[in-house]
Design an enzyme around this catalytic site. Structure first.
Site, short mmCIF file in Angstrom:
data_model
loop_
_atom_site.label_atom_id
_atom_site.label_comp_id
_atom_site.label_asym_id
_atom_site.label_seq_id
_atom_site.Cartn_x
_atom_site.Cartn_y
_atom_site.Cartn_z
N GLU A 114 3.78 -25.50 -2.95
CA GLU A 114 2.80 -25.10 -3.98
C GLU A 114 1.55 -24.51 -3.33
O GLU A 114 0.98 -23.54 -3.83
CB GLU A 114 2.44 -26.32 -4.84
CG GLU A 114 3.58 -26.75 -5.74
CD GLU A 114 3.21 -27.95 -6.59
OE1 GLU A 114 2.98 -29.03 -6.00
OE2 GLU A 114 3.15 -27.83 -7.82
N GLU A 134 10.46 -32.05 -6.52
CA GLU A 134 9.88 -33.11 -7.36
C GLU A 134 10.87 -33.65 -8.39
O GLU A 134 10.92 -34.85 -8.65
CB GLU A 134 8.62 -32.59 -8.08
CG GLU A 134 7.41 -32.43 -7.18
CD GLU A 134 7.39 -31.13 -6.39
OE1 GLU A 134 8.41 -30.38 -6.44
OE2 GLU A 134 6.39 -30.85 -5.71
#
Ligand code: NAD
Length: 701
Positions: A114, A134
């Site tokens: 990210e 995730e």
């Protein structure tokens, strides 16, 4: 008198070095450069300094050591997250007036990826992998992953990547436009050159518009939801990726963050995190992973039946040489045909190339002569489940295997020590209990016999690692860990049939809880005759006072052996693929209840699930007390990886730990009373102790 050396300055987690006008910010958080509070603080400080330093033209962020950032420190996830949080760091990258290039190597996972997505450009070594894993932890990306990725690759691919957590290698990432360049030569030099070329340019991904992928997006969403078993975090991930098309970025980022914060403390995410740590611990085998394993290059398999063929195929997919030996020429041909068919399927789906196939063929030797196993480093026996046959095989192997070769049995229930006693080298004998299909199932129970040498067991762990399997060290107790717990679970489900439930009630309830299949559908699939044969063998030693449900025996006597005979607990002929409830079975069950003098009563789905979970928890405690399992967490690893227990529920031990202890114990008392003689009461306190109090206990041989 005491003297103390001055404490060494702790190494900063982030430091800045210069390459001329380029500030190179290095993340240094060994061993795997996980994103942590110190990393976030360091990055923010370094970015702020670079932003205001007139001598800095551009910035490179890279990892020192093995990786860029290989995810987040999961231990932080149970607590409130300390400031600064990752979105603030990424905002600082975007707000920085200088060009910021992410230079990736090793793994850029989760928050690391990210961060890279927030940079103005990404350059990576060819061996880099990027991913947003995730979802595999029961959460969603929480620092813009669901917003920046679709802006880069569109919603269809973003849904796939976010929901699967799949790792993408550099070349593939380049094709998608996720990275801008694969570095040739030195990464730092290439990244510095790229940063200088781009100086003055900001490429704010977050401001890009996202095109409408129409039907493709619909298909991707439906596929991901199905693959993700409809779990709430998967639905949330899809919702956020789709929002990237229409919701203003600032609001979409805030919504994503709020959901991330909610999900990270959800019971499902906590259960999955429990397993993450439990699996890592299980792979250490109570310290066996520190014992140097024996060399392993040549791998022998005895028996080319269901298990032998699968084990050989699993080994062929590594760099091991495989020698497969059968007794029966027709069985050998069948085994080889199975192996070839599986390999052909992998070629069709692009997972293997023709070159891989040629290399695999060159590494496989198959035949009928046990003598060809003489130079194998490890020999895995997978012949029929019969002690006389197995001891004869081990006696022969003892006579021909080279000194130091590990001799492993895939027995499901037999006493490993009795098998080892057939050899003059019991220290070299271990159990390697694979699950069917052996080339697919992740679980591998590594069984410790009373004489098994530590380095023989360590070789079993090392093999699991090479095969990509999850090892769990088990003690040499009947059914080891998994089959023992599963037998207790099935027995209590049979009790429920006798007390008033029907197979479809039990299966439906447990499937709704999350098991891939209910116990009676599983029994029909694997065949009722295996357990029947074992019950017949044990009939003379069975405690006559123990509660015994006759229903499965009746079914077998009628030739209802499961799917393979078109009928078992369900009827398959002319019925739906998953089997239809059968009035004939209901009649057998009602008669069994009457014979046992039981008044039938109905069960709610909740009662069925609770009874099954209590049965597992009780048996887990008994298995621990008996030394079948080294520690309670291992039991969860086994049930989830080998028996279809839903990962998001964490396993029966995790379940028990989250129950009210008083109610759990009194319900367990009722369970044991209902089960009657023959069911042992487990000491549940063995499961409930907090992890810190549960030192690793050696599985007894
Ligand atoms: P299988 O009947 O499919 O295969 C056994 C093979 O061993 C047969 O092909 C037979 O010809 C061969 N064989 C017998 N004696 C031999 C000898 N002396 N030398 C060489 N080959 C010989 O059985 P399976 O289902 O593959 O089970 C094998 C072992 O794996 C058993 O111990 C079983 O308990 C265990 N196991 C089975 C499963 C499963 O689901 N099938 C799961 C885990 C463990």
């Amino acid at each position: 008198m005491t003297s103390s050396a001055p404490a060494a300055e702790p190494r900063p987690a982030v430091r800045t070095e210069r390459e001329g006008a380029v500030a190179v910010i290095l993340i240094d958080n060994p061993p795997v450069n996980a994103g942590s509070l110190a990393v976030r603080e360091g990055l923010l400080a370094a970015l702020t300094a670079a932003a205001s330093d007139p001598s800095v033209a551009a910035v490179v962020i890279m990892g020192d050591g093995r990786s860029f950032i290989s995810g987040s420190d999961l231990k932080e996830f149970d607590l409130p997250l300390a400031e600064p949080q990752l979105p603030a760091v990424i905002r600082a990258v975007e707000d920085c007036p200088k060009t910021v290039v992410a230079a990736l190597h090793g793994a850029a996972l989760g928050g690391g990826f990210e961060l890279a997505l927030g940079c103005d450009a990404r350059i990576a070594t060819a061996a880099t992998v990027v991913a947003l894993p995730e979802a595999t932890l029961g959460i969603i990306p929480g620092a813009g992953g669901t917003q920046r990725l679709p802006r880069m690759v569109g919603t269809t691919l973003a849904i796939d990547l976010v929901c699967s957590g799949r790792r993408v290698e550099a070349e593939e990432a380049l094709r998608y436009g996720i990275i801008d360049q694969v570095a040739k030569g030195n990464l730092r030099a290439a990244a510095t050159a790229l940063a200088l070329t781009l100086t003055g340019r900001k490429s704010l991904v977050i401001e890009r518009a996202v095109p409408d992928d129409g039907a493709d997006e619909e298909v991707a969403a439906a596929t991901a939801l199905k693959a993700g078993r409809n779990r709430p975090h998967i639905a949330a991930a899809i919702r956020h990726v789709r929002a990237a098309r229409s919701v203003p970025a600032a609001r979409a980022l805030a919504d994503e963050r709020a959901d991330f914060q909610r999900l990270r403390v959800s019971p499902e995410a906590k259960a999955i995190r429990h397993l993450f740590f439990a699996e890592r611990e299980a792979a250490r085998g109570g310290g066996l992973n520190k014992v140097p394993p024996r060399p392993l290059a040549r791998f022998g398999v005895v028996g080319a039946g269901t298990m032998g063929a699968g084990i050989a195929l699993a080994a062929l997919q590594t760099d091991l040489s495989v020698v497969l030996v059968e007794r029966d020429p027709a069985a050998l041909q069948r085994g080889l045909t199975t192996i070839k068919a599986q390999i052909a399927r992998r070629v069709e789906t692009g997972r293997l190339t023709e070159a891989d196939v040629n290399a695999m063929s060159a590494r496989l030797t198959a035949g009928l002569d046990l003598g060809t196993l003489a130079d194998c480093d490890l020999i895995a026996e997978a012949v029929v489940e019969d002690l006389a046959v197995k001891t004869a095989v081990f006696r022969t192997l003892d006579g021909l295997a080279k000194p130091g070769a590990v001799l492993a049995s895939n027995t499901s229930y037999l006493n490993l020590d009795a098998i080892a006693a057939a050899t003059g080298r019991p220290q070299d004998v271990i159990g390697l209990h694979f699950f069917s299909p052996a080339h697919v199932m992740r679980l591998l129970e590594v069984v410790r016999g009373k004489d098994s040498a530590e380095d023989a067991l360590a070789t079993g762990l090392a093999l699991a690692n090479r095969l990509g399997k999850q090892p769990v060290v088990a003690g040499n107790r009947f059914g080891f860990i998994g089959n023992r717990l599963y037998a207790a679970y099935r027995r209590h489900c049979e009790f429920m049939l006798e007390e008033g439930a029907l197979p479809q009630d039990v299966d439906k309830a447990l499937e709704a809880f999350g098991f891939a299949m209910g116990p009676f559908a599983v029994a029909d699939l694997s065949g009722l005759d295996i357990a029947w044969r074992m019950r017949l063998q044990q009939a003379s030693t069975r405690d006559p006072a123990a509660r015994y449900v006759t229903i499965p025996d009746r079914l077998c006597e009628m030739g209802r052996l499961g799917r393979k005979t078109g009928a078992g607990y369900y009827r398959y002929k002319d019925g739906p693929a998953r089997g239809a409830p059968d009035p004939e079975v209901e009649a057998i069950i009602l008669a069994a209840s009457a014979d046992a003098g039981r008044t039938r009563h109905s069960f709610t789905a909740e009662e069925i699930v609770r009874r099954a979970l209590l049965a597992l928890a009780n048996e887990a405690a008994v298995a621990l007390a008996d030394g079948a399992a080294m520690n309670a967490d291992d039991i969860d690893v086994v049930l989830v990886n080998g028996y279809g227990f839903p990962r998001w529920a964490g396993g029966p031990v995790h379940w028990a730990r989250n129950e009210d202890p008083g109610r759990l114990i009194s319900d367990c008392d009722s369970l044991v009373t209902l089960a009657g003689p023959g069911t042992r009461r487990g000491d549940l306190s063995l499961l409930l102790r907090p992890p810190s109090a549960r030192g690793p206990v050696r599985a007894r041989g």
